[in-house]
Design a protein around this motif. Structure first.
Motif, PDB file in Angstrom:
ATOM      1  N   MET A   1       0.837  -1.179   0.000  1.00 30.67           N
ATOM      2  CA  MET A   1       0.000   0.000   0.000  1.00 30.67           C
ATOM      3  C   MET A   1       0.881   1.241   0.000  1.00 30.67           C
ATOM      4  SD  MET A   1      -2.544   1.421   2.987  1.00 30.67           S
ATOM      5  CE  MET A   1      -3.932   0.436   2.525  1.00 30.67           C
ATOM      6  N   LYS A   2       0.447   2.195  -0.801  1.00 30.56           N
ATOM      7  CA  LYS A   2       1.115   3.495  -0.833  1.00 30.56           C
ATOM      8  C   LYS A   2       0.035   4.572  -0.759  1.00 30.56           C
ATOM      9  CE  LYS A   2       4.272   6.346  -3.473  1.00 30.56           C
ATOM     10  NZ  LYS A   2       5.067   6.486  -4.685  1.00 30.56           N
ATOM     11  N   ILE A   3       0.311   5.615  -0.005  1.00 29.92           N
ATOM     12  CA  ILE A   3      -0.651   6.688   0.192  1.00 29.92           C
ATOM     13  C   ILE A   3      -0.162   7.946  -0.501  1.00 29.92           C
ATOM     14  CG2 ILE A   3      -1.805   8.137   1.902  1.00 29.92           C
ATOM     15  CD1 ILE A   3      -1.346   5.795   3.872  1.00 29.92           C
ATOM     16  N   GLU A   4      -1.108   8.630  -1.107  1.00 25.51           N
ATOM     17  CA  GLU A   4      -0.814   9.895  -1.779  1.00 25.51           C
ATOM     18  C   GLU A   4      -1.793  10.938  -1.245  1.00 25.51           C
ATOM     19  OE1 GLU A   4      -0.977  11.620  -6.341  1.00 25.51           O
ATOM     20  OE2 GLU A   4      -1.151   9.480  -5.986  1.00 25.51           O
ATOM     21  N   VAL A  33      -3.358  18.705   5.528  1.00 27.43           N
ATOM     22  CA  VAL A  33      -2.823  17.379   5.812  1.00 27.43           C
ATOM     23  C   VAL A  33      -1.323  17.296   5.531  1.00 27.43           C
ATOM     24  CG1 VAL A  33      -3.387  16.464   3.522  1.00 27.43           C
ATOM     25  CG2 VAL A  33      -3.179  14.899   5.440  1.00 27.43           C
ATOM     26  N   VAL A  34      -0.645  16.529   6.374  1.00 30.08           N
ATOM     27  CA  VAL A  34       0.770  16.207   6.221  1.00 30.08           C
ATOM     28  C   VAL A  34       0.872  14.688   6.304  1.00 30.08           C
ATOM     29  CG1 VAL A  34       3.067  16.402   7.232  1.00 30.08           C
ATOM     30  CG2 VAL A  34       1.504  18.346   7.308  1.00 30.08           C
ATOM     31  N   LEU A  35       1.513  14.089   5.333  1.00 24.72           N
ATOM     32  CA  LEU A  35       1.686  12.644   5.302  1.00 24.72           C
ATOM     33  C   LEU A  35       2.907  12.254   6.124  1.00 24.72           C
ATOM     34  CD1 LEU A  35       0.659   9.970   4.147  1.00 24.72           C
ATOM     35  CD2 LEU A  35       2.044  10.422   2.116  1.00 24.72           C
ATOM     36  N   LEU A  36       2.694  11.442   7.141  1.00 23.79           N
ATOM     37  CA  LEU A  36       3.794  10.997   8.003  1.00 23.79           C
ATOM     38  C   LEU A  36       4.417   9.698   7.516  1.00 23.79           C
ATOM     39  CD1 LEU A  36       2.163  11.591  11.506  1.00 23.79           C
ATOM     40  CD2 LEU A  36       3.734  13.113  10.263  1.00 23.79           C
ATOM     41  N   ASP A  37       3.625   8.873   6.840  1.00 22.45           N
ATOM     42  CA  ASP A  37       4.097   7.550   6.430  1.00 22.45           C
ATOM     43  C   ASP A  37       3.490   7.192   5.076  1.00 22.45           C
ATOM     44  OD1 ASP A  37       5.099   5.001   6.312  1.00 22.45           O
ATOM     45  OD2 ASP A  37       4.217   4.336   8.207  1.00 22.45           O
ATOM     46  N   GLU A  38       4.252   7.376   4.013  1.00 23.92           N
ATOM     47  CA  GLU A  38       3.774   7.130   2.651  1.00 23.92           C
ATOM     48  C   GLU A  38       3.493   5.658   2.385  1.00 23.92           C
ATOM     49  OE1 GLU A  38       5.791   7.430  -1.705  1.00 23.92           O
ATOM     50  OE2 GLU A  38       5.974   9.199  -0.434  1.00 23.92           O
ATOM     51  N   VAL A  39       4.260   4.778   3.041  1.00 25.59           N
ATOM     52  CA  VAL A  39       4.096   3.332   2.885  1.00 25.59           C
ATOM     53  C   VAL A  39       3.952   2.734   4.291  1.00 25.59           C
ATOM     54  CG1 VAL A  39       5.078   1.228   1.906  1.00 25.59           C
ATOM     55  CG2 VAL A  39       5.542   3.420   0.806  1.00 25.59           C
ATOM     56  N   TRP A  45      -3.032  -0.145   7.700  1.00 24.58           N
ATOM     57  CA  TRP A  45      -3.761  -0.095   6.439  1.00 24.58           C
ATOM     58  C   TRP A  45      -5.232   0.235   6.624  1.00 24.58           C
ATOM     59  CZ3 TRP A  45      -1.760  -4.787   3.105  1.00 24.58           C
ATOM     60  CH2 TRP A  45      -0.404  -4.584   2.800  1.00 24.58           C
ATOM     61  N   ALA A  46      -5.877  -0.370   7.597  1.00 23.71           N
ATOM     62  CA  ALA A  46      -7.315  -0.136   7.803  1.00 23.71           C
ATOM     63  C   ALA A  46      -7.580   1.336   8.099  1.00 23.71           C
ATOM     64  CB  ALA A  46      -7.843  -1.017   8.924  1.00 23.71           C
ATOM     65  N   GLY A  47      -6.762   1.938   8.948  1.00 20.75           N
ATOM     66  CA  GLY A  47      -6.916   3.358   9.258  1.00 20.75           C
ATOM     67  C   GLY A  47      -6.688   4.240   8.043  1.00 20.75           C
ATOM     68  N   VAL A  60      -7.042  12.394   0.017  1.00 23.81           N
ATOM     69  CA  VAL A  60      -6.267  11.203   0.384  1.00 23.81           C
ATOM     70  C   VAL A  60      -6.584  10.087  -0.602  1.00 23.81           C
ATOM     71  CG1 VAL A  60      -5.822   9.468   2.160  1.00 23.81           C
ATOM     72  CG2 VAL A  60      -6.291  11.835   2.824  1.00 23.81           C
ATOM     73  N   THR A  61      -5.543   9.533  -1.202  1.00 26.26           N
ATOM     74  CA  THR A  61      -5.695   8.406  -2.122  1.00 26.26           C
ATOM     75  C   THR A  61      -4.836   7.258  -1.634  1.00 26.26           C
ATOM     76  OG1 THR A  61      -6.009   9.932  -3.968  1.00 26.26           O
ATOM     77  CG2 THR A  61      -5.468   7.660  -4.529  1.00 26.26           C
ATOM     78  N   VAL A  62      -5.423   6.064  -1.602  1.00 27.42           N
ATOM     79  CA  VAL A  62      -4.700   4.860  -1.227  1.00 27.42           C
ATOM     80  C   VAL A  62      -4.513   4.021  -2.481  1.00 27.42           C
ATOM     81  CG1 VAL A  62      -4.818   2.725   0.104  1.00 27.42           C
ATOM     82  CG2 VAL A  62      -5.580   4.863   1.138  1.00 27.42           C
ATOM     83  N   HIS A  63      -3.272   3.687  -2.755  1.00 29.71           N
ATOM     84  CA  HIS A  63      -2.930   2.819  -3.882  1.00 29.71           C
ATOM     85  C   HIS A  63      -2.602   1.429  -3.310  1.00 29.71           C
ATOM     86  CE1 HIS A  63      -2.692   6.243  -6.618  1.00 29.71           C
ATOM     87  NE2 HIS A  63      -2.016   6.874  -5.660  1.00 29.71           N
ATOM     88  N   GLU A  64      -3.432   0.473  -3.665  1.00 25.36           N
ATOM     89  CA  GLU A  64      -3.209  -0.915  -3.205  1.00 25.36           C
ATOM     90  C   GLU A  64      -2.181  -1.573  -4.121  1.00 25.36           C
ATOM     91  OE1 GLU A  64      -4.682  -2.106  -0.462  1.00 25.36           O
ATOM     92  OE2 GLU A  64      -6.262  -0.620  -0.191  1.00 25.36           O
ATOM     93  N   ASP A  65      -1.274  -2.322  -3.542  1.00 23.38           N
ATOM     94  CA  ASP A  65      -0.266  -3.032  -4.348  1.00 23.38           C
ATOM     95  C   ASP A  65      -0.785  -4.364  -4.821  1.00 23.38           C
ATOM     96  OD1 ASP A  65       2.373  -1.865  -2.232  1.00 23.38           O
ATOM     97  OD2 ASP A  65       1.600  -1.010  -4.071  1.00 23.38           O
TER      98      ASP A  65
END
Length: 65
Positions: A1-4, A33-39, A45-47, A60-65
Protein backbone atom coordinates in the motif's frame (compact mmCIF):
# COMPACT_ATOMS: atom_id res chain seq x y z
CA UNK A 1 0.00 0.00 0.00
CA UNK A 2 1.11 3.49 -0.83
CA UNK A 3 -0.65 6.69 0.19
CA UNK A 4 -0.81 9.89 -1.78
CA UNK A 5 -2.17 13.23 -0.59
CA UNK A 6 -3.17 16.31 -2.52
CA UNK A 7 -2.58 19.32 -0.30
CA UNK A 8 -4.30 21.55 -2.87
CA UNK A 9 -7.57 19.65 -2.36
CA UNK A 10 -7.29 19.45 1.44
CA UNK A 11 -9.78 21.60 3.38
CA UNK A 12 -8.32 20.84 6.82
CA UNK A 13 -11.26 18.79 8.14
CA UNK A 14 -8.88 16.51 10.06
CA UNK A 15 -10.79 13.29 9.45
CA UNK A 16 -7.62 11.61 8.20
CA UNK A 17 -5.80 12.37 11.45
CA UNK A 18 -8.71 11.01 13.48
CA UNK A 19 -8.76 7.83 11.38
CA UNK A 20 -5.00 7.21 11.23
CA UNK A 21 -2.94 9.48 13.53
CA UNK A 22 0.23 7.46 12.90
CA UNK A 23 -0.05 8.07 9.16
CA UNK A 24 -1.39 11.65 8.94
CA UNK A 25 -0.94 14.96 10.72
CA UNK A 26 -1.97 18.54 10.05
CA UNK A 27 0.06 21.72 9.64
CA UNK A 28 -0.31 24.01 12.62
CA UNK A 29 -0.81 27.18 10.58
CA UNK A 30 -3.69 26.06 8.36
CA UNK A 31 -4.70 22.48 9.18
CA UNK A 32 -3.63 21.09 5.80
CA UNK A 33 -2.82 17.38 5.81
CA UNK A 34 0.77 16.21 6.22
CA UNK A 35 1.69 12.64 5.30
CA UNK A 36 3.79 11.00 8.00
CA UNK A 37 4.10 7.55 6.43
CA UNK A 38 3.77 7.13 2.65
CA UNK A 39 4.10 3.33 2.89
CA UNK A 40 2.54 2.35 6.22
CA UNK A 41 2.96 -0.99 7.94
CA UNK A 42 0.14 -3.47 7.42
CA UNK A 43 -1.39 -2.82 10.84
CA UNK A 44 -2.06 0.78 9.74
CA UNK A 45 -3.76 -0.09 6.44
CA UNK A 46 -7.31 -0.14 7.80
CA UNK A 47 -6.92 3.36 9.26
CA UNK A 48 -5.43 4.64 6.01
CA UNK A 49 -8.32 3.19 4.01
CA UNK A 50 -10.80 4.75 6.44
CA UNK A 51 -9.06 8.10 6.11
CA UNK A 52 -9.38 8.02 2.32
CA UNK A 53 -13.04 7.01 2.58
CA UNK A 54 -14.03 9.80 4.98
CA UNK A 55 -11.97 12.64 3.51
CA UNK A 56 -14.61 15.19 2.45
CA UNK A 57 -12.39 16.73 -0.24
CA UNK A 58 -10.87 13.54 -1.67
CA UNK A 59 -7.36 14.67 -0.78
CA UNK A 60 -6.27 11.20 0.38
CA UNK A 61 -5.69 8.41 -2.12
CA UNK A 62 -4.70 4.86 -1.23
CA UNK A 63 -2.93 2.82 -3.88
CA UNK A 64 -3.21 -0.92 -3.21
CA UNK A 65 -0.27 -3.03 -4.35
Amino acid sequence: MKIEIDQEKCIGAGQCVLSAPDVFDQREEDGIVVLLDEVPAEERWAGARDAAAVCPSGAVTVHED
